[in-house]
Scaffold this motif. Structure first.
Motif, PDB file in Angstrom:
ATOM      1  N   GLU A 238      66.248  57.162  67.024  1.00 55.74           N
ATOM      2  CA  GLU A 238      66.938  56.993  65.747  1.00 55.74           C
ATOM      3  C   GLU A 238      66.694  55.589  65.216  1.00 55.74           C
ATOM      4  O   GLU A 238      66.326  54.685  65.973  1.00 55.74           O
ATOM      5  CB  GLU A 238      68.436  57.247  65.921  1.00 55.74           C
ATOM      6  CG  GLU A 238      69.076  56.417  67.007  1.00 55.74           C
ATOM      7  CD  GLU A 238      70.529  56.825  67.271  1.00 55.74           C
ATOM      8  OE1 GLU A 238      71.354  56.570  66.386  1.00 55.74           O
ATOM      9  OE2 GLU A 238      70.809  57.373  68.352  1.00 55.74           O
ATOM     10  N   ILE A 239      66.887  55.429  63.919  1.00 57.72           N
ATOM     11  CA  ILE A 239      66.767  54.101  63.324  1.00 57.72           C
ATOM     12  C   ILE A 239      68.052  53.342  63.609  1.00 57.72           C
ATOM     13  O   ILE A 239      69.147  53.899  63.510  1.00 57.72           O
ATOM     14  CB  ILE A 239      66.589  54.199  61.799  1.00 57.72           C
ATOM     15  CG1 ILE A 239      65.320  54.974  61.472  1.00 57.72           C
ATOM     16  CG2 ILE A 239      66.536  52.825  61.164  1.00 57.72           C
ATOM     17  CD1 ILE A 239      65.175  55.275  59.999  1.00 57.72           C
ATOM     18  N   ILE A 240      67.919  52.068  63.950  1.00 53.98           N
ATOM     19  CA  ILE A 240      69.116  51.241  64.114  1.00 53.98           C
ATOM     20  C   ILE A 240      69.305  50.463  62.819  1.00 53.98           C
ATOM     21  O   ILE A 240      68.520  49.576  62.505  1.00 53.98           O
ATOM     22  CB  ILE A 240      68.953  50.287  65.306  1.00 53.98           C
ATOM     23  CG1 ILE A 240      68.640  51.127  66.541  1.00 53.98           C
ATOM     24  CG2 ILE A 240      70.193  49.456  65.512  1.00 53.98           C
ATOM     25  CD1 ILE A 240      68.138  50.347  67.691  1.00 53.98           C
ATOM     26  N   PRO A 241      70.332  50.806  62.050  1.00 51.68           N
ATOM     27  CA  PRO A 241      70.432  50.214  60.710  1.00 51.68           C
ATOM     28  C   PRO A 241      70.764  48.723  60.706  1.00 51.68           C
ATOM     29  O   PRO A 241      70.300  48.006  59.833  1.00 51.68           O
ATOM     30  CB  PRO A 241      71.555  51.008  60.034  1.00 51.68           C
ATOM     31  CG  PRO A 241      72.070  51.975  61.030  1.00 51.68           C
ATOM     32  CD  PRO A 241      71.359  51.801  62.325  1.00 51.68           C
ATOM     33  N   LYS A 242      71.547  48.279  61.711  1.00 51.87           N
ATOM     34  CA  LYS A 242      71.991  46.875  61.702  1.00 51.87           C
ATOM     35  C   LYS A 242      71.923  46.296  63.092  1.00 51.87           C
ATOM     36  O   LYS A 242      72.328  46.931  64.066  1.00 51.87           O
ATOM     37  CB  LYS A 242      73.470  46.800  61.288  1.00 51.87           C
ATOM     38  CG  LYS A 242      73.730  46.751  59.829  1.00 51.87           C
ATOM     39  CD  LYS A 242      75.133  46.230  59.584  1.00 51.87           C
ATOM     40  CE  LYS A 242      76.131  47.373  59.451  1.00 51.87           C
ATOM     41  NZ  LYS A 242      77.497  46.918  59.203  1.00 51.87           N
ATOM     42  N   LEU A 243      71.437  45.069  63.171  1.00 55.62           N
ATOM     43  CA  LEU A 243      71.397  44.367  64.458  1.00 55.62           C
ATOM     44  C   LEU A 243      71.776  42.910  64.230  1.00 55.62           C
ATOM     45  O   LEU A 243      71.458  42.348  63.178  1.00 55.62           O
ATOM     46  CB  LEU A 243      69.971  44.354  65.008  1.00 55.62           C
ATOM     47  CG  LEU A 243      69.359  45.567  65.648  1.00 55.62           C
ATOM     48  CD1 LEU A 243      67.899  45.264  65.958  1.00 55.62           C
ATOM     49  CD2 LEU A 243      70.090  45.905  66.925  1.00 55.62           C
ATOM     50  N   HIS A 285      66.508  52.639  53.456  1.00 58.65           N
ATOM     51  CA  HIS A 285      67.204  51.408  53.824  1.00 58.65           C
ATOM     52  C   HIS A 285      66.507  50.620  54.944  1.00 58.65           C
ATOM     53  O   HIS A 285      66.443  49.395  54.915  1.00 58.65           O
ATOM     54  CB  HIS A 285      68.648  51.752  54.217  1.00 58.65           C
ATOM     55  CG  HIS A 285      69.460  50.550  54.516  1.00 58.65           C
ATOM     56  ND1 HIS A 285      69.426  49.928  55.746  1.00 58.65           N
ATOM     57  CD2 HIS A 285      70.298  49.816  53.752  1.00 58.65           C
ATOM     58  CE1 HIS A 285      70.220  48.868  55.725  1.00 58.65           C
ATOM     59  NE2 HIS A 285      70.764  48.781  54.528  1.00 58.65           N
ATOM     60  N   GLY A 286      65.967  51.299  55.939  1.00 54.18           N
ATOM     61  CA  GLY A 286      65.343  50.601  57.069  1.00 54.18           C
ATOM     62  C   GLY A 286      66.369  49.937  57.959  1.00 54.18           C
ATOM     63  O   GLY A 286      67.498  50.430  58.096  1.00 54.18           O
ATOM     64  N   SER A 287      66.009  48.812  58.530  1.00 56.19           N
ATOM     65  CA  SER A 287      66.925  48.080  59.419  1.00 56.19           C
ATOM     66  C   SER A 287      67.108  46.669  58.903  1.00 56.19           C
ATOM     67  O   SER A 287      66.211  46.116  58.270  1.00 56.19           O
ATOM     68  CB  SER A 287      66.342  47.975  60.824  1.00 56.19           C
ATOM     69  OG  SER A 287      66.054  49.235  61.351  1.00 56.19           O
ATOM     70  N   VAL A 288      68.244  46.096  59.231  1.00 59.13           N
ATOM     71  CA  VAL A 288      68.437  44.678  58.899  1.00 59.13           C
ATOM     72  C   VAL A 288      68.951  43.928  60.122  1.00 59.13           C
ATOM     73  O   VAL A 288      69.785  44.428  60.879  1.00 59.13           O
ATOM     74  CB  VAL A 288      69.368  44.491  57.678  1.00 59.13           C
ATOM     75  CG1 VAL A 288      70.752  45.067  57.919  1.00 59.13           C
ATOM     76  CG2 VAL A 288      69.488  42.995  57.334  1.00 59.13           C
ATOM     77  N   ILE A 289      68.385  42.745  60.303  1.00 60.05           N
ATOM     78  CA  ILE A 289      68.847  41.840  61.366  1.00 60.05           C
ATOM     79  C   ILE A 289      69.530  40.690  60.662  1.00 60.05           C
ATOM     80  O   ILE A 289      68.934  40.033  59.800  1.00 60.05           O
ATOM     81  CB  ILE A 289      67.654  41.314  62.185  1.00 60.05           C
ATOM     82  CG1 ILE A 289      66.936  42.466  62.873  1.00 60.05           C
ATOM     83  CG2 ILE A 289      68.115  40.276  63.195  1.00 60.05           C
ATOM     84  CD1 ILE A 289      65.572  42.105  63.417  1.00 60.05           C
ATOM     85  N   ARG A 290      70.785  40.468  60.975  1.00 61.64           N
ATOM     86  CA  ARG A 290      71.510  39.422  60.262  1.00 61.64           C
ATOM     87  C   ARG A 290      72.670  38.907  61.102  1.00 61.64           C
ATOM     88  O   ARG A 290      72.932  39.402  62.199  1.00 61.64           O
ATOM     89  CB  ARG A 290      72.015  39.931  58.921  1.00 61.64           C
ATOM     90  CG  ARG A 290      73.050  41.056  59.055  1.00 61.64           C
ATOM     91  CD  ARG A 290      73.502  41.601  57.729  1.00 61.64           C
ATOM     92  NE  ARG A 290      73.398  40.627  56.679  1.00 61.64           N
ATOM     93  CZ  ARG A 290      73.090  40.911  55.414  1.00 61.64           C
ATOM     94  NH1 ARG A 290      72.860  42.168  55.072  1.00 61.64           N
ATOM     95  NH2 ARG A 290      73.036  39.978  54.520  1.00 61.64           N
TER      96      ARG A 290
END
Ligand code: ASP
Ligand code: MG
Length: 429
Positions: A238-243, A285-290
């Motif tokens: 699965e896609i991990i939306p937020k990290l 949306h993809g993923s975001v690292i923040r």
């Protein structure tokens, strides 16, 4: 200002480069585009360099293939050979030919950087010419003049202070909204070309974002985002939306390949978010690292590292493996720039995993063999499960031959045998 990074796969062919134009055409903010070499060009130029350095005589023929590929893509983009870009390509390839017609110096790393760096000079020239031709005005920048490094060829270290000053002067956005420049490559104080390590374009994008205080970085990839496992190897992903930055650093440390390990720090320091998006589905949306305060509940994330060596050292005099011995072993690992992927010690033995690098293995082991009995297994796979649970572990290892197992609160790691178990893979050095 935003920084976009397009990797090799996203500029591999004419259709891909047209897709880059499509993605850019919806952008309204100031933008720096960082581009890698097209497709597998870096590998191909590595080959050219190796043949040049070994004086096999085959380097020019290999270079010609690289040239044919670039010319073919360019022709497909422009439809005719009249355009200026064809002169630019000729010039770049004749510079390369000139290098190949001379004698290599004694430094492989130096030769490597001055040859392999052309991949990014070529790709940015082509993409830039195409965007301008299509009315998307973009200014081409030779990053080697502004991103300054020491002379550690192939793994150059950026002079942050100086590069910051120079980049702020170069990327002013006074006469353009959009710059295009090379990932992966940089220059020394005396204008020698350096590179930042394989797959280093992500790192370039992150550094530029840091030095110029970008609002965000987007890495456009051939995957829909950061995945919980490699879809080619695992059935359920699965896609991990937020990290968080921290999680991303841990993942890339364990060997996750989505982002270059050095990429996160410069972004974290300035709290710049990093988006990983699919270049074929740019609206997803993809993923975001923040920076994230909340503790996210993440699914189990699997990271595989193949082609590992599992070594076990036992002192020949049966003395204990104590701190002095470990520090000696660590010293040798550092000397050969071998990264410890996993380690475990007992009273009289020390076991560890490293990437299999045939070129230096023998010398490395020679330095240890007087003092230690050395056993090693080749072709091991190191699997890390972040956020594991019992069920994920069972389904992963129940039918596997596990040689080493480690668990901490968040992470479980296994060194497993791959392939045919009957084929003996244990060696003594
Ligand atoms: N072209 C370089 C490489 O393949 C840099 C990159 O792709 O990030 O290693
Ligand atoms: Mg590349």
């Amino acid at each position: 200002m935003n920084v976009f990074k397009f990797g090799g796969a996203s500029v591999a062919g004419a259709e891909d480069i047209k897709n880059v134009l499509k993605i850019l055409s919806t952008q309204k903010t100031n933008l720096i585009i960082v581009v890698s070499a097209m497709g597998k060009t870096t590998n191909a130029l590595e080959e050219v360099c190796n043949h040049y350095f070994d004086r096999t005589g085959e380097a020019p023929a290999l270079l010609e293939k690289v040239q044919e590929y670039h010319v073919a893509v360019t022709l497909e983009l422009f439809g005719n050979r009249e355009e200026e870009i064809f002169r630019t390509l000729e010039k770049l390839f004749s510079e390369l030919s000139k290098i190949l017609s001379g004698e290599p110096s004694l430094s492989y790393d130096y030769e490597y950087d001055r040859i392999v760096s052309y991949g990014e000079l070529l790709s940015t020239a082509i993409v830039s010419a195409y965007l301008n031709k299509q009315g998307r005005k973009v200014k081409w920048v030779d990053i080697r003049k502004y991103l300054k490094t020491d002379t550690t060829y192939r793994a150059a270290n950026i002079d942050v202070e100086l590069s910051g000053q120079l980049c702020r002067k170069a990327f002013t956005f006074q006469d353009t909204f959009m710059y295009i420049t090379q990932g992966f490559i940089a220059g020394t104080l005396t204008n020698q070309t350096t590179t930042l390590g394989r797959e280093g374009s992500d790192y370039t994008a992150a550094m530029l974002a840091n030095l110029l205080d970008a609002e965000q970085v987007v890495i456009w990839k051939d995957v829909p985002g950061i995945m919980s496992a490699d879809p080619k190897k695992y059935p359920h992903t699965e896609i991990i939306p937020k990290l968080s930055y921290r999680e991303a650093i841990e993942l890339s440390h364990f060997g996750a390949k989505v982002i270059h390990p050095k990429t996160i720090k410069p972004l974290q320091n300035k709290k710049i978010p990093l988006f990983v998006k699919s270049f074929t589905q740019p609206d997803e949306h993809g993923s975001v690292i923040r920076e994230l305060d909340e503790r996210l509940k993440l699914p189990p994330i699997y990271i595989d590292k193949d082609d590992q060596l599992l070594l076990t050292l036992t002192p020949r005099d049966f003395s204990f493996i104590v701190e002095e011995k470990l520090s000696e072993i660590f010293g040798k690992l550092a000397k050969y720039r071998l990264k410890l992927n996993l380690m475990q010690n007992s009273a009289i033995s020390f076991s560890f995993c490293i990437d299999h690098n045939e070129a230096i293995l023998e010398n490395f082991l020679c330095e240890l063999k007087e003092e230690y009995k050395i056993l090693y297994n080749k072709n091991m796979r190191l699997i890390t499960i972040r956020h594991y649970n019992e069920e994920t572990i069972h389904s992963l290892i129940d039918d596997k031959d596990v040689l080493v197992e480690q668990r901490s609160r968040l992470t479980a790691r296994f060194v497993i045998r791959t392939g045919d178990e009957k084929k003996s893979d244990l060696f003594e050095f």
